[in-house]
Design an enzyme around this catalytic site. Structure first.
Site, PDB file in Angstrom:
ATOM      1  N   LYS A  91       0.843  -1.206   0.000  1.00  3.18           N
ATOM      2  CA  LYS A  91       0.000   0.000   0.000  1.00  3.18           C
ATOM      3  C   LYS A  91       0.874   1.251   0.000  1.00  3.18           C
ATOM      4  O   LYS A  91       0.600   2.218  -0.712  1.00  3.18           O
ATOM      5  CB  LYS A  91      -0.941  -0.016   1.218  1.00  3.18           C
ATOM      6  CG  LYS A  91      -2.054  -1.046   1.079  1.00  3.18           C
ATOM      7  CD  LYS A  91      -2.823  -1.313   2.372  1.00  3.18           C
ATOM      8  CE  LYS A  91      -3.778  -2.493   2.174  1.00  3.18           C
ATOM      9  NZ  LYS A  91      -4.501  -2.903   3.378  1.00  3.18           N
ATOM     10  N   GLN A 121      -4.779  -1.496   9.578  1.00  2.60           N
ATOM     11  CA  GLN A 121      -4.672  -2.854   9.039  1.00  2.60           C
ATOM     12  C   GLN A 121      -5.209  -3.861  10.048  1.00  2.60           C
ATOM     13  O   GLN A 121      -4.878  -3.805  11.240  1.00  2.60           O
ATOM     14  CB  GLN A 121      -3.197  -3.151   8.701  1.00  2.60           C
ATOM     15  CG  GLN A 121      -2.966  -4.437   7.947  1.00  2.60           C
ATOM     16  CD  GLN A 121      -3.501  -4.428   6.506  1.00  2.60           C
ATOM     17  OE1 GLN A 121      -3.701  -3.379   5.907  1.00  2.60           O
ATOM     18  NE2 GLN A 121      -3.739  -5.600   5.957  1.00  2.60           N
ATOM     19  N   ASP A 154     -11.196   2.612   4.070  1.00  2.27           N
ATOM     20  CA  ASP A 154     -11.522   1.183   4.092  1.00  2.27           C
ATOM     21  C   ASP A 154     -13.032   0.963   4.064  1.00  2.27           C
ATOM     22  O   ASP A 154     -13.492  -0.136   3.739  1.00  2.27           O
ATOM     23  CB  ASP A 154     -11.025   0.586   5.426  1.00  2.27           C
ATOM     24  CG  ASP A 154      -9.805  -0.284   5.252  1.00  2.27           C
ATOM     25  OD1 ASP A 154      -9.612  -0.820   4.150  1.00  2.27           O
ATOM     26  OD2 ASP A 154      -9.059  -0.426   6.233  1.00  2.27           O
TER      27      ASP A 154
END
Ligand code: GUN
Length: 280
Positions: free
Chosen positions: A50, A94, A117
């Site tokens: 990422k 994460q 997200d």
């Protein structure tokens, strides 16, 4: 039957190059902060991918790495600081998180306008009520792949195997919004093959190497493999066995299918967050 391979890598590259051009024209560059807690080896790889993608697109990346022993309060304080920081436009925590941390409490704490997200309950609600939101990257990438492959979803039977918050549940909501008839299967489903065999579009997001075999798939089905795990020999594997190519009309490969699209969609969400926050 000849099976078309849906090339996620090529599509992701096209999208990334469009994003890179747009970012180059911006005075204030979008900034994504990825928070990684602990030492999970797969998470480390994803986070680094990422970061590389973000920088490659000309965006700013501010990764925060915290030790495995981090407390929930300490992590909440980090997120509150990122929420308040005007130079950070996008935040991604994460998962999985270490077991002493309540994941839901953390995901709820990410400001909705920076939640690229789409894991904050407010954004999950918006997804289900079909109002504009940040669509989670992997499901968003799956829908884009289906669109690119010219798959008509209205009235089709879409079967989703997996019910995770990251892929299974949101992709089922998106397929439903696209007027498919959706069946959701999971680890407690009895006679899984009886369901998968009915699928015009089969989306598998479980993380069990090659669990979907040829005899579980209807002739001509479109198959999306969102699984990436390691088999007993340590080899990267999707959830769908190679033999499925004998019966499917189109399939996403692993690697090179859903994975690259996840990163491209994250960049798209980050760019959108920055634009929404006034970056020009
Ligand atoms: N872990 C595995 N996939 C994802 C993802 O898309 N977002 C976050 N935050 N964590 C993940």
């Amino acid at each position: 039957m000849s099976c078309r391979i849906i090339d996620g890598k090529a599509l992701a590259e096209k999208i990334r190059s469009r994003i890179t051009k747009e970012v180059a024209s911006m005075k204030t560059k979008p900034c994504l902060s990825v928070v990684l807690v602990g030492e999970d080896s797969a998470s480390k790889v994803y986070v680094s991918m990422k970061e590389v993608a973000c920088i490659g697109a000309g965006m700013k990346s501010r990764n925060i790495k915290l030790p495995e022993s981090t407390t929930e309060e300490k992590l909440l304080a980090e997120i509150r600081a990122l929420n308040a920081d005007k130079s950070v436009h996008a935040i991604l925590v994460q998962v999985p998180l270490p077991k002493q941390i309540n994941e839901n409490r953390i995901l709820e704490s990410v400001a909705a306008e920076k939640d690229v997200d789409g894991f904050n309950p407010c954004n999950i609600g918006r997804l289900h009520s079909r109002s504009p939101t940040f669509v989670p990257a992997t499901p968003k990438g799956i829908m884009r792949l289906l669109d690119e492959a010219g798959v008509e979803l209205a009235g089709k039977h879409a079967v989703v195997v997996g019910r995770s918050n990251i892929v299974g549940k949101p992709v089922a909501a998106l397929l439903l919004a696209a007027d498919a008839t959706v069946t959701q299967c999971h680890s407690k489903t009895k006679d899984l093959a009886a369901f998968t065999k009915q699928a015009d579009v089969l989306v598998v997001a479980v993380g069990k190497p090659r669990m979907i075999k040829k005899d579980m798939v209807k002739k001509g089905a479109v198959v999306i493999d969102a699984g990436t795990s390691r088999d007993a020999n340590g080899k990267l594997a999707g959830d769908v066995d190679e033999s499925v190519r004998d019966v499917a009309s189109a399939i996403t490969p692993v690697p090179g299918g859903v994975g690259p699209m996840t990163i491209a969609m994250l960049l798209e969400n980050t760019l959108r967050a920055a634009r929404n926050q006034g970056c020009k």
